[in-house]
Design an enzyme around this catalytic site. Structure first.
Site, PDB file in Angstrom:
ATOM      1  N   LYS A   1      -3.432  -1.540  15.482  1.00  0.00           N
ATOM      2  CA  LYS A   1      -2.824  -0.699  16.503  1.00  0.00           C
ATOM      3  C   LYS A   1      -3.696  -0.582  17.735  1.00  0.00           C
ATOM      4  CE  LYS A   1      -0.981   2.263  13.677  1.00  0.00           C
ATOM      5  NZ  LYS A   1      -2.142   2.109  12.983  1.00  0.00           N
TER       6      LYS A   1
ATOM      7  N   GLU B   1       0.836  -1.210   0.000  1.00  0.00           N
ATOM      8  CA  GLU B   1       0.000   0.000   0.000  1.00  0.00           C
ATOM      9  C   GLU B   1       0.868   1.257   0.000  1.00  0.00           C
ATOM     10  OE1 GLU B   1      -1.511   1.899   3.410  1.00  0.00           O
ATOM     11  OE2 GLU B   1      -1.228   0.139   4.698  1.00  0.00           O
TER      12      GLU B   1
HETATM   13  N1  PSU Z   1      -2.035   1.472  10.187  1.00  0.00           N
HETATM   14  C1  PSU Z   1      -0.742   1.842  10.264  1.00  0.00           C
HETATM   15  N2  PSU Z   1      -0.236   2.767   9.428  1.00  0.00           N
HETATM   16  C2  PSU Z   1      -1.009   3.308   8.466  1.00  0.00           C
HETATM   17  C3  PSU Z   1      -2.370   2.878   8.357  1.00  0.00           C
HETATM   18  C4  PSU Z   1      -2.833   1.972   9.238  1.00  0.00           C
HETATM   19  O1  PSU Z   1      -0.049   1.342  11.111  1.00  0.00           O
HETATM   20  O2  PSU Z   1      -0.516   4.162   7.729  1.00  0.00           O
HETATM   21  C5  PSU Z   1      -3.211   3.383   7.243  1.00  0.00           C
HETATM   22  C6  PSU Z   1      -3.568   2.204   6.326  1.00  0.00           C
HETATM   23  O3  PSU Z   1      -3.490   2.644   4.999  1.00  0.00           O
HETATM   24  C7  PSU Z   1      -5.007   1.910   6.695  1.00  0.00           C
HETATM   25  C8  PSU Z   1      -5.508   3.288   7.017  1.00  0.00           C
HETATM   26  O4  PSU Z   1      -5.732   1.298   5.662  1.00  0.00           O
HETATM   27  O5  PSU Z   1      -4.442   3.891   7.729  1.00  0.00           O
HETATM   28  C9  PSU Z   1      -6.769   3.230   7.843  1.00  0.00           C
HETATM   29  O6  PSU Z   1      -7.318   4.499   7.882  1.00  0.00           O
HETATM   30  P1  PSU Z   1      -8.825   4.694   8.399  1.00  0.00           P
HETATM   31  O7  PSU Z   1      -8.767   4.346   9.851  1.00  0.00           O
HETATM   32  O8  PSU Z   1      -9.100   6.146   8.134  1.00  0.00           O
HETATM   33  O9  PSU Z   1      -9.659   3.753   7.589  1.00  0.00           O
END
Ligand code: PSU
Ligand code: MN
Length: 315
Positions: free
Chosen positions: A164, A30
């Site tokens: 996380k 990603e």
């Molecule tokens: N977890 C991480 N680092 C990140 C992300 C998640 O440790 O950069 C990013 C990933 O791309 C994940 C996104 O899909 O954050 C999730 O964002 P949201 O909670 O807005 O869906």
């Protein structure tokens, strides 16, 4: 009007096209973690190292992003640099894909959007850092990452270090169960918690070796059970953070987000950057170590899956 096939939006890099033509296994990567999850220049350095690790293991990396109105499968070093430099890069999840493509902007794909693009490109395995999930306080805020719905519908195996601890990990696992998404764990019984190895919650199934992981995944898809599989891999021990420390810092970052009214897709990048600042960069080192480890495990899984024929039951 007949719509153009979705695949006409894809542009493969030469190495990706060559690997697919030769039937070599690929690992999708990603770009949100590059553009919005880590600071420059550690982000681009990590992205390049992750790609190199996947190649060393015999698979081809395919970093996915949105550029000039196309879904790019595999990026050149210069394109990675463009994405990594501070500036206007959209964080693109399922909802945002049409906007970023139609406007020709630069977009970094989240886990959800990367799964969509990987599936379109015929890539079965995807390595990331941590998946999005159900946020703490979600019963009031409704903040549940689109990653979870995507895992429910799109058939890609996602190798991650769990979710996380800024999230509600228990509720995240409940949500995945409801939507039929299996959570596999490699190397331990429990689901990982990103900066730390143990979330305190059991994964559904422990499968330590890649042949067994591949058989599980192939069986799911052979049965017509569309949707993703989560493979949780704990951060390697020396890079893990002390739990008490990360818990305290997480609470502080969450309180700051609330005070500042951070909402929507800004929440995750805000929390990540605050945690990096509050740990004096140590959480970044942990983040880098786990992403690299996940890439290696994903490469092994991609090779195993390529050698795992449809299972079929015994007659
Ligand atoms: N977890 C991480 N680092 C990140 C992300 C998640 O440790 O950069 C990013 C990933 O791309 C994940 C996104 O899909 O954050 C999730 O964002 P949201 O909670 O807005 O869906
Ligand atoms: Mn959200």
């Amino acid at each position: 009007m007949t719509p153009a096939p979705a695949s006409s939006w894809l542009v493969r890099s030469e190495p990706v096209a060559a690997a697919q033509a030769d039937g070599r296994p690929l690992v999708a990567l990603e770009s949100t973690l590059i553009a919005h999850g880590m600071p420059y220049p550690e982000n681009v350095r990590t992205a390049l190292e992750v790609q190199a690790l996947i190649r060393e293991k015999g698979a081809e990396p395919a970093t996915i992003a949105l550029m000039d109105g196309r879904i790019r499968i595999g990026l050149s070093d210069a394109e990675l640099e463009r994405l990594a430099r501070p500036g206007q890069v959209h964080k693109a999840s399922r909802r945002d894909l049409p906007f970023v493509l139609a406007s020709g902007g630069l977009g970094a794909t989240t886990v959800a959007a990367t799964m969509i693009c990987a599936a379109l490109a015929g890539i079965e395995v995807f390595a990331t850092g941590g998946i999005g999930g159900v946020h703490r306080g979600a019963p009031e805020t409704f903040d549940i990452s689109a990653d979870l719905q995507e895992l429910a519908r799109t058939s890609v195996a996602v190798v991650c270090a769990g979710a996380k601890s800024v999230l509600d990990i228990g509720l995240t696992l409940e949500y995945l169960e409801t939507h039929g998404v299996p959570v596999l764990s490699c190397g331990q019984d429990n689901f990982a918690a990103f900066y730390t190895r143990d979330s305190g919650h059991r994964a559904d199934f422990r499968l330590d070796d890649e042949a067994a992981q591949a058989r599980f995944i192939r069986t799911k898809w052979d049965l017509g059970l569309a949707g993703g599989v989560v493979l949780s891999v704990p951060v390697p021990q020396p890079a893990a953070m002390p739990k008490e420390e990360i818990d305290a810092i997480t609470r502080q970052a969450l309180a700051e987000a609330r005070e500042q009214g951070i909402a929507g897709k800004a929440v995750t990048p805000f929390l990540l950057s605050r945690i990096q600042a509050l740990t004096g960069g140590r959480s970044l080192a942990t983040n880098i170590a786990l992403v690299k480890n996940n890439a290696e495990i994903a490469a092994r899984l991609a090779l195993a899956l390529a050698n795992t024929a449809p299972q079929g039951g015994s007659a």
